[in-house]
Structure formats: structure tokens, C-alpha cells
Design a protein around this motif. Structure first.
Motif, PDB file in Angstrom:
ATOM      1  N   PHE A  97      45.700  34.483  46.710  1.00  0.00           N
ATOM      2  CA  PHE A  97      46.375  34.268  47.997  1.00  0.00           C
ATOM      3  C   PHE A  97      47.403  33.154  47.877  1.00  0.00           C
ATOM      4  O   PHE A  97      48.529  33.271  48.378  1.00  0.00           O
ATOM      5  N   ASN A  98      47.016  32.050  47.229  1.00  0.00           N
ATOM      6  CA  ASN A  98      47.925  30.909  47.102  1.00  0.00           C
ATOM      7  C   ASN A  98      49.235  31.307  46.424  1.00  0.00           C
ATOM      8  O   ASN A  98      50.324  30.951  46.885  1.00  0.00           O
ATOM      9  N   CYS A  99      49.123  32.047  45.329  1.00  0.00           N
ATOM     10  CA  CYS A  99      50.330  32.488  44.609  1.00  0.00           C
ATOM     11  C   CYS A  99      51.158  33.433  45.470  1.00  0.00           C
ATOM     12  O   CYS A  99      52.385  33.306  45.556  1.00  0.00           O
ATOM     13  N   ALA A 100      50.488  34.384  46.127  1.00  0.00           N
ATOM     14  CA  ALA A 100      51.195  35.339  46.974  1.00  0.00           C
ATOM     15  C   ALA A 100      51.871  34.638  48.144  1.00  0.00           C
ATOM     16  O   ALA A 100      52.980  35.002  48.547  1.00  0.00           O
ATOM     17  N   PHE A 101      51.221  33.619  48.692  1.00  0.00           N
ATOM     18  CA  PHE A 101      51.762  32.894  49.835  1.00  0.00           C
ATOM     19  C   PHE A 101      53.102  32.249  49.489  1.00  0.00           C
ATOM     20  O   PHE A 101      54.109  32.452  50.170  1.00  0.00           O
ATOM     21  N   PHE A 102      53.125  31.481  48.400  1.00  0.00           N
ATOM     22  CA  PHE A 102      54.353  30.751  48.046  1.00  0.00           C
ATOM     23  C   PHE A 102      55.381  31.650  47.360  1.00  0.00           C
ATOM     24  O   PHE A 102      56.565  31.575  47.659  1.00  0.00           O
ATOM     25  N   TRP A 103      54.932  32.482  46.427  1.00  0.00           N
ATOM     26  CA  TRP A 103      55.873  33.403  45.777  1.00  0.00           C
ATOM     27  C   TRP A 103      56.404  34.424  46.774  1.00  0.00           C
ATOM     28  O   TRP A 103      57.575  34.771  46.751  1.00  0.00           O
ATOM     29  N   ARG A 150      44.686  30.116  54.548  1.00  0.00           N
ATOM     30  CA  ARG A 150      45.846  29.222  54.493  1.00  0.00           C
ATOM     31  C   ARG A 150      45.753  28.356  53.241  1.00  0.00           C
ATOM     32  O   ARG A 150      44.656  28.113  52.726  1.00  0.00           O
ATOM     33  N   PRO A 151      46.878  27.883  52.746  1.00  0.00           N
ATOM     34  CA  PRO A 151      46.842  26.958  51.604  1.00  0.00           C
ATOM     35  C   PRO A 151      46.702  25.520  52.085  1.00  0.00           C
ATOM     36  O   PRO A 151      46.948  25.210  53.262  1.00  0.00           O
ATOM     37  N   PHE A 152      46.318  24.630  51.179  1.00  0.00           N
ATOM     38  CA  PHE A 152      46.263  23.206  51.444  1.00  0.00           C
ATOM     39  C   PHE A 152      47.171  22.509  50.435  1.00  0.00           C
ATOM     40  O   PHE A 152      47.689  23.147  49.503  1.00  0.00           O
ATOM     41  N   LEU A 153      47.375  21.210  50.628  1.00  0.00           N
ATOM     42  CA  LEU A 153      48.329  20.488  49.786  1.00  0.00           C
ATOM     43  C   LEU A 153      47.990  20.616  48.301  1.00  0.00           C
ATOM     44  O   LEU A 153      48.891  20.792  47.466  1.00  0.00           O
ATOM     45  N   ALA A 154      46.712  20.551  47.959  1.00  0.00           N
ATOM     46  CA  ALA A 154      46.314  20.688  46.556  1.00  0.00           C
ATOM     47  C   ALA A 154      46.697  22.056  46.008  1.00  0.00           C
ATOM     48  O   ALA A 154      46.997  22.199  44.811  1.00  0.00           O
ATOM     49  N   ASP A 155      46.714  23.065  46.872  1.00  0.00           N
ATOM     50  CA  ASP A 155      47.085  24.415  46.445  1.00  0.00           C
ATOM     51  C   ASP A 155      48.570  24.494  46.074  1.00  0.00           C
ATOM     52  O   ASP A 155      48.949  25.265  45.192  1.00  0.00           O
ATOM     53  N   VAL A 156      49.391  23.703  46.766  1.00  0.00           N
ATOM     54  CA  VAL A 156      50.822  23.671  46.428  1.00  0.00           C
ATOM     55  C   VAL A 156      50.994  23.209  44.990  1.00  0.00           C
ATOM     56  O   VAL A 156      51.738  23.808  44.206  1.00  0.00           O
ATOM     57  N   HIS A 157      50.286  22.150  44.635  1.00  0.00           N
ATOM     58  CA  HIS A 157      50.385  21.606  43.280  1.00  0.00           C
ATOM     59  C   HIS A 157      49.907  22.630  42.246  1.00  0.00           C
ATOM     60  O   HIS A 157      50.509  22.787  41.176  1.00  0.00           O
ATOM     61  N   LYS A 158      48.825  23.326  42.573  1.00  0.00           N
ATOM     62  CA  LYS A 158      48.284  24.328  41.649  1.00  0.00           C
ATOM     63  C   LYS A 158      49.277  25.471  41.431  1.00  0.00           C
ATOM     64  O   LYS A 158      49.480  25.929  40.302  1.00  0.00           O
ATOM     65  N   VAL A 159      49.903  25.937  42.530  1.00  0.00           N
ATOM     66  CA  VAL A 159      50.843  27.053  42.413  1.00  0.00           C
ATOM     67  C   VAL A 159      52.087  26.632  41.641  1.00  0.00           C
ATOM     68  O   VAL A 159      52.644  27.408  40.858  1.00  0.00           O
TER      69      VAL A 159
END
Length: 235
Positions: A97-103, A150-159
């Protein structure tokens, strides 16, 4: 015989397509928001099937329009975001989900607003192009609105980390696959006009596009960050 008119970015057909694409991607999730869990699961899997069908059709379209055979491989960022949200709707693993959200929000939205394909309206390529990118947004919005993901700030860094690793892998794959492979536009600029036209020639454009991409991820996350800060202050 059907007449074809040159595609005009932000022309009447394009604007209508933009509103229809984003409208459907938002209306459908809200329709299922208050459904029971079984209905939500079936709807999510149905969206995954639609995305899978579009990816398969897209591969065959490559040969129909005599495009380089490499284009049949689902290695563009939008293809990978489509597969990520498709997998997430099946197994609910948050990393997908995190990757799909930002990409997806970064890539698919940009593709819908500034298509990088040279086609005419209503050419056969026109509808599939917007359907596949709209399906990505539909899947992401479905996960957010219906599944409360939903993503969280740590997820931004991971993506960001995953994206940089993928960029290196895709760059090598482009070289191995030979002429015709230009996934993530790492070797050449898009044929259609884009903001990349003002950047240095590849691969030096990466010195600009990479920081821009990172900033874009944070901008995409910023509404959620503001929401969290306001909620924390109100608590």
C-alpha cells in the motif's frame, strides 16, 4: 471513417477525461465505504482483477501498435504501483500500500494530467492509457476510504529508500534489455513534451529528478502530517 483529432493537453477532451477519471476513482470507494466486510473484500478483489486485466491488455497493445517489445514488460513506475495496489488488495500487506500510495498518487496523477504518449483522440491507445492510470488511483483511494489505510511519516522514508533501490535496479535492467527500454525514463526523456525537457540530458537529469521526487513524496504526505499535528494539538 472516424476522424482523429490531435491530442491537446488540457483541451476539452483531456479536461473531460481528467474529471471523469478522478471522479470515478473517488465516487466508487465512497459507494462501498459503509458496506459490510464481505462486500468490501469482493469489491477490493474486483478492483485488483480490473488492474490485472489492464496490465495484460497493455502488454498485448505493445505489439498491436508496433512499440518496442520491451514496453510489454510492466516495469514503468505506474505499472509497479498498479501491481503494488493489486497485491495489497489481496493480502493487505502495508508495504505494498505504501508504495502504491506514493508511486500511484505521484506517478499516475502526473500521467493523467500530463500524458507522455503521442496519441490522437479517440485513438485506441487513449482510453486504455487513462483507464490503467485511473485504476491505480481507484485502488489507492479504495484502500484509504474503504479500508481506512494510510501511510505515516516513517512510511515515507521507507518508500524513498525502496524507490532509490528500485531506480538502481531499473537502470541496470534498461541497459541489459537494450534499445527500446527506457523504464522510469532513466535513459531518455519522454518523447512527448514534459517538464523533463528543461532538465539536463540523461543520466544527469537524475540529479534534479531524484530530489524533486523525494520532495513530491513529502508533499503528498503533508496533508496527513498537518492533520496529525492539528489532532495532537487539539488533544
Amino acid at each position: 471513417m472516424m476522424e482523429f483529432t490531435p491530442f491537446q493537453m488540457f483541451g476539452p477532451q483531456h479536461m473531460l477525461t481528467i474529471f471523469a477519471t478522478f471522479g470515478i476513482a473517488l465516487i466508487v470507494p465512497y459507494y462501498f465505504k459503509n458496506s459490510d466486510e464481505e462486500t468490501k473484500k469482493i469489491a477490493g478483489i474486483s478492483i485488483s482483477v480490473i488492474i490485472a486485466y489492464q496490465l495484460i491488455t497493455q502488454a498485448f497493445t505493445t505489439f498491436t501498435f508496433n512499440l518496442p517489445w520491451q514496453e510489454a514488460l510492466p516495469l514503468h513506475m505506474c505499472d509497479m504501483s498498479a501491481m503494488a495496489i493489486m497485491i495489497y488488495l489481496f493480502n493487505r500487506k502495508k508495504v505494498f500500500f505504501n508504495c502504491a500510495f506514493f508511486w500511484g498518487l505521484g506517478g499516475a496523477s502526473m500521467a493523467i494530467l500530463t500524458p507522455d504518449v503521442l496519441f490522437e483522440f479517440p485513438e485506441q491507445q487513449y482510453l486504455p492509457f487513462f483507464v490503467i492510470h485511473g485504476s491505480i488511483l481507484l485502488g489507492v483511494f479504495y484502500a484509504c476510504i474503504v479500508l481506512n489505510q494510510r501511510p505515516f511519516l516513517a512510511d515515507v522514508h521507507k518508500v524513498i529508500f525502496i524507490t532509490i533501490i528500485c531506480m538502481g535496479i531499473i537502470y541496470v535492467l534498461n541497459l541489459l534489455l537494450g534499445e527500446g527500454a527506457n523504464f522510469w525514463y532513466l535513459l531518455k526523456k519522454p518523447e512527448a513534451g514534459s517538464i523533463m525537457d528543461v532538465f539536463p540530458e540523461p543520466p544527469f537529469h537524475l540529479l534534479i529528478t531524484t530530489p524533486i521526487g523525494i520532495v513530491l513524496f513529502y508533499l503528498i504526505y503533508s496533508p496527513l502530517l498537518i492533520k496529525d499535528l492539528l489532532a495532537k494539538r487539539a488533544a
